[in-house]
Each structure stands twice: as C-alpha cells, then as structure tokens.
Design a protein around this motif. Sequence first.
Motif, short mmCIF file in Angstrom:
data_model
loop_
_atom_site.label_atom_id
_atom_site.label_comp_id
_atom_site.label_asym_id
_atom_site.label_seq_id
_atom_site.Cartn_x
_atom_site.Cartn_y
_atom_site.Cartn_z
N GLN A 3 72.98 13.06 101.45
CA GLN A 3 71.62 12.56 101.76
C GLN A 3 71.54 11.08 101.79
N LEU A 4 72.48 10.40 100.99
CA LEU A 4 72.45 8.90 101.14
C LEU A 4 73.11 8.47 102.23
N THR A 5 73.86 9.14 103.23
CA THR A 5 74.17 8.87 104.40
C THR A 5 73.40 9.46 105.69
N GLY A 6 72.65 10.38 104.91
CA GLY A 6 71.73 11.11 106.14
C GLY A 6 70.20 10.72 106.32
N ARG A 7 69.50 11.72 105.64
CA ARG A 7 68.07 11.64 105.42
C ARG A 7 67.61 10.57 104.66
N TYR A 8 68.27 9.95 103.60
CA TYR A 8 67.79 8.83 102.98
C TYR A 8 68.62 7.72 103.09
N ALA A 9 69.43 7.59 104.21
CA ALA A 9 70.24 6.40 104.09
C ALA A 9 69.51 5.10 104.22
N ALA A 10 68.23 4.99 105.01
CA ALA A 10 67.71 3.84 105.24
C ALA A 10 67.13 3.42 104.07
N GLU A 11 66.30 4.30 103.14
CA GLU A 11 65.86 4.02 101.96
C GLU A 11 66.71 3.59 100.90
N ALA A 12 67.93 4.24 100.93
CA ALA A 12 68.70 3.81 100.01
C ALA A 12 69.25 2.36 100.13
N LYS A 13 69.62 2.09 101.58
CA LYS A 13 69.97 0.72 101.73
C LYS A 13 68.61 -0.57 101.24
N ARG A 14 67.48 -0.10 102.06
CA ARG A 14 66.44 -1.04 101.54
C ARG A 14 66.05 -1.14 99.98
N PHE A 15 66.46 0.02 99.20
CA PHE A 15 66.27 -0.15 97.77
C PHE A 15 67.38 -0.76 97.12
N GLY A 16 68.43 -1.14 97.80
CA GLY A 16 69.56 -1.84 97.12
C GLY A 16 70.12 -1.04 95.92
N LEU A 17 70.44 0.49 96.68
CA LEU A 17 71.13 1.20 95.53
C LEU A 17 72.81 1.28 95.79
N PHE A 18 73.28 0.35 96.79
CA PHE A 18 74.87 0.50 96.92
C PHE A 18 75.17 -0.69 96.34
N PRO A 19 75.91 -0.94 95.40
CA PRO A 19 76.47 -2.31 94.55
C PRO A 19 77.43 -2.75 95.52
N THR A 20 77.62 -4.11 95.38
CA THR A 20 78.51 -4.86 96.22
C THR A 20 79.74 -5.04 95.54
#
Length: 347
Positions: free
Chosen positions: A36-53
């Motif tokens: 889901q984080l690469t599909g239906r919720y991908a945009a939200e996950a990126k916008r909310f900063g859920l992927f650490p750098t």
Amino acid sequence: MVTAGLLAGPANAEPDTAAPRATDPVTEVTDRLAAQLTGRYAAEAKRFGLFPTTAEHAVNLADAPADSALGRAVRAANREVLAAKGLPADSAPLLTVRLADPSMVDALRRGVTPLVASSPSDDEATSVTAYGRDAKRVLLDAERIPHRPVYLVEVDSAAALAEGMDVIQSTLAQHGQAPQVRAAAGYWATQVTSIRLRDDAEPWHKGKAEIFAIAAGFGQDGKVKVDTVEMPYLDHDDTTYYPGQLLVHFSSYKYNLADLVLMEEDSGTNYRDLALALAQALLTIVDGGVYIPLVNAILNALPDGWWTDDPDYVDSFYTLSTATAGTLTGAANNATMTVAPYWVAPL
C-alpha cells in the motif's frame, strides 16, 4: 539483525506475480502495508515524511495524521498486530518503516527509486517480496544486500518485547509461576559481565536482535517459577558486550540452582500464547526434593512453528548456581558468557 557474513553483491530483482504468501498474521499485515505504501497510499506516505533518509532510526507509521486515509489504515493494522502478538489493545503503536541498510543511503540520495518490503516470517526463506511503483512485486535475494534502496515495514521489536515481558509475567503470576522476590537480608544473583553470540542466523532484512532470557527454578512452594529478563544491548552476533546485568535472582528459589534459556523476539511472537504454553508445561513438574533441570521442559513447551522464526531459540544454560563463576558456553554452542555471583544487599 544483520549477520557478519552477508554478501554485499547485487541482489536479484526480477518482477514476479506469484510471490509466496505470508505465513503468519503479523507478516500478512506488514506485507499488505508495504504494498500500500507504494500503491494507494504512496503519495500520502511521501507527503507525511514516513520514509527516513538514513538507516539510523525508524519512523513510526502512526505519525501519519489520524484523519488521513493512511492514518486510518495504520491504526487498523496496529490493532491487528497487537491482537496477533497477544498484547494489550492500548499498547503503543508498533508498526515502523526503516531503511534496510546504511549502504543504501548513497543510492537514495542519487534519486534511485526505493522499494518497500516486509521481512518474511520464515528465517529459511530464499527471497524477500518487495514492491516498486504502483505496488509491482519484485523478488529480492534474502541473503544478499540489494544495491537498490529498500524500506522495510516491520514491528518495533524493542517496544513489543517490553510489552511482552509484562504480559508473560502477569500471565505466569495468574498461574502461580511468577517468582516473588523476598525482601530479606539480601540475596545472591548471577551477574553476566560479558556475553557474545556466535551466530544470530538473521539475514539483512531482519534488523537488530531483541534478546530476552527465561530463568526458571523451583519456588519455596515446590512449583516451578519463571522469570523473564530483557537484554536490549545484545544487538549483533560476533560482538562482545559487557552489561554487568543480573540475569538470575535466587531470592525466590528453594534451591540454589536455576536454568536459563535465551530467546529472540520476532515479529510473529504471541506473548500470551508463549506464557500459557510455559504455564501448562511447567505445571506438571513436581519438586521431588532434588533439583530437576528445566531447560528441556521450557523448550518442549514451544509449539513447533516457533522454531522457525517466532521466537528464535538462541541458547540455554543448565544448573546455574549461586556460586557459578567464569566463562560458560551454552548447550547449543551459540552463546558464550562470563558470569559471577553477585550479592544484592538490602536497602
């Protein structure tokens, strides 16, 4: 945990449409969220900063706003995970995202599109199912660190272990098997001054270890008493740690002997089931006036499925006494620790 012997070469990353299904409820949840984080919720996950750098710290998925579609999905998934692990419904959220390995940071900074995956429940799995753009499946070699960045959706095992130890102790107490420390004129304990694991048998996608100890002996009433101890510092194999931790407290035991089993928390561990299995197995053991080693009884209490991943058996030590000192090697030849008697004085 990442073992010392991992290969650093490129991993196979071939698209696949028939990846193996998850084999336990927790893995089913994390695998679903990874897609889901690469599909239906991908945009939200990126916008909310859920992927650490970086690979230094994981991000809790509960950081997603509660009123967002992703936030609602995460809360529902957390409820599923807590139930599957036998933890209270009001426990802290456990689902996190982390970058799988520090070696992936450079590729991430160059703009390489990352994959999102969850670790398979089976330690013997040869592949890891990851998801690319639009939730397209990609199979990765389970034994070789990929060059392409991979984010892992997983359970915060440290938080789960802390909650789980409370569940085990309270459940055992209900069955009269949790030790009661006597506030007397002090007592002897076994202190571990150094400890080292030879092999934690974990591939790149597992992260750090979360080791805990199960200590068992006979109480004053002749019943088996079980205590659990977290060992949060014991992160990696082939590394010596010097904790100075007290592992066995003889204050509640009838004999000056106890046994110790080292286990590792994995995502599928159901702590209530573990406690009930221990209680049921140990209730049948009767004190005959001579100390009986309890390691085998503890290990036999674990369901067959728990020997694959959740929780992992690490090693065991038989008949530690109030006088045990020096360097000990576990029965499975996997853990080596140096111990010493320690007098716990009263206040």
